[in-house]
Enzyme design. Structure first.
Site, short mmCIF file in Angstrom:
data_model
loop_
_atom_site.label_atom_id
_atom_site.label_comp_id
_atom_site.label_asym_id
_atom_site.label_seq_id
_atom_site.Cartn_x
_atom_site.Cartn_y
_atom_site.Cartn_z
N HIS A 35 0.89 -1.24 -0.05
CA HIS A 35 -0.23 -0.08 0.08
C HIS A 35 1.07 1.22 0.01
CE1 HIS A 35 -2.72 -3.07 1.65
NE2 HIS A 35 -3.82 -2.39 1.22
N CYS B 262 -4.49 1.35 13.87
CA CYS B 262 -5.33 2.24 14.37
C CYS B 262 -5.85 3.22 13.44
CB CYS B 262 -4.37 2.76 15.54
SG CYS B 262 -3.17 3.88 15.07
#
EC number: 3.-.-.-
Length: 285
Positions: free
Chosen positions: A171, A276
């Site tokens: 990514h 997160c």
């Protein structure tokens, strides 16, 4: 008008999701990846939550683990958050799409404006989206397509949105990140350097750049919880994970470095920023 980039890293809350036992088997283990030590992965995740809550002073919300969602802890892929808006993503893997449900509910409960992706041709993983404080870059990768990037642009119309080709299995945020409001950090691989060069061509803003020996070290989080008299933090992979990148990270003198480990979680495909979601529910000054 504030200083350009000042919105980068503003946060009051962090959202994480517990590590299920299924992460160590099946899809959670990842094809061809080393066997995962579940207890160690859960310890790493617990330490990360502790750093977010105690060291950074964030209000921590933890979704419970779900055995049906082995990759649920990688909730950074499920939403793109800026200001009071959360774009709920459409992950490339159909098996991961149910992960967004619990995240959507948590963000709604925090009062964020929720935007959904209704186009079945779009794919978007949140860790392909890099916000610099001034603009968005969206990686066109195995995981995110051009339609997904267009929806990011439609959702966050106050910011320029540019697309960056990402080669290989990574990514975009697995190759580069923000070390500060004006500093892009990037790994030293060909894929990372190619992405940074593309960003430099596309942007109208001058960013300094810092190259790190390890691509994974660039997957960091610049965070400004707004604690009185406290400089910003950089949550990053520590020396136990990536010893070769620690000296270069010390050059980021305007931040307090907060090292964490996710070497075991990495075996399931987790990068630091995938573990997160951070957001601010306070008004932006």
């Amino acid at each position: 008008m504030g200083t350009p980039g000042e919105g980068l890293g503003r946060c009051s809350h962090a959202l994480i999701r517990g590590v299920p036992e299924s992460l160590a088997s099946g899809e959670g283990a990842g094809a061809g990846l080393p066997a995962l030590d579940l207890a160690k992965a859960q310890r790493e995740h617990g330490v990360l939550g502790g750093k977010l809550r105690q060291r950074l002073g964030l209000q921590l919300l933890e979704l419970p683990p779900e055995e049906s969602l082995p990759l649920g802890p990688l909730l950074g892929d499920t939403a793109v958050i800026q200001g009071d808006t959360a774009l709920i993503t459409r992950p490339w893997s159909p098996a991961r799409r149910p992960e967004v449900d619990g995240v959507r509910k948590a963000l709604q409960d925090l009062g964020l404006r929720i935007v959904e992706i209704g186009d079945e041709n779009a794919t978007l993983d949140g860790t392909d989206v890099l916000f610099t404080g001034r603009e968005f870059f969206v990686g066109l990768s195995k995981w995110t397509n051009h339609r997904g990037a267009e929806i990011v642009a439609d959702t966050f119309r106050d910011f320029a949105v540019s697309t960056v080709p990402v080669s290989g299995p990574s990514h975009l945020r697995g190759l580069c990140g923000m070390g500060g409001p004006r500093t892009v950090v990037a790994g030293s691989s060909d894929a990372a350097q190619k992405a940074v060069r593309a960003m430099a061509v596309l942007t109208d803003h001058p960013y300094a750049s810092l190259t790190l020996p390890d691509d994974a070290a660039a997957d960091c989080l610049f965070l400004r919880p707004g604690l009185p008299g406290v400089p910003p933090f950089l949550l990053h992979r520590g020396g136990g994970d990536l010893p070769n990148s620690q000296e270069a990270l010390q050059k980021l003198s305007d931040v307090t470095l907060v090292p964490v480990s996710c070497s075991e979680l990495e075996k399931a495909g987790a990068g630091l920023s995938s573990l997160c979601l951070v957001l601010s529910t306070r008004p932006h000054s």
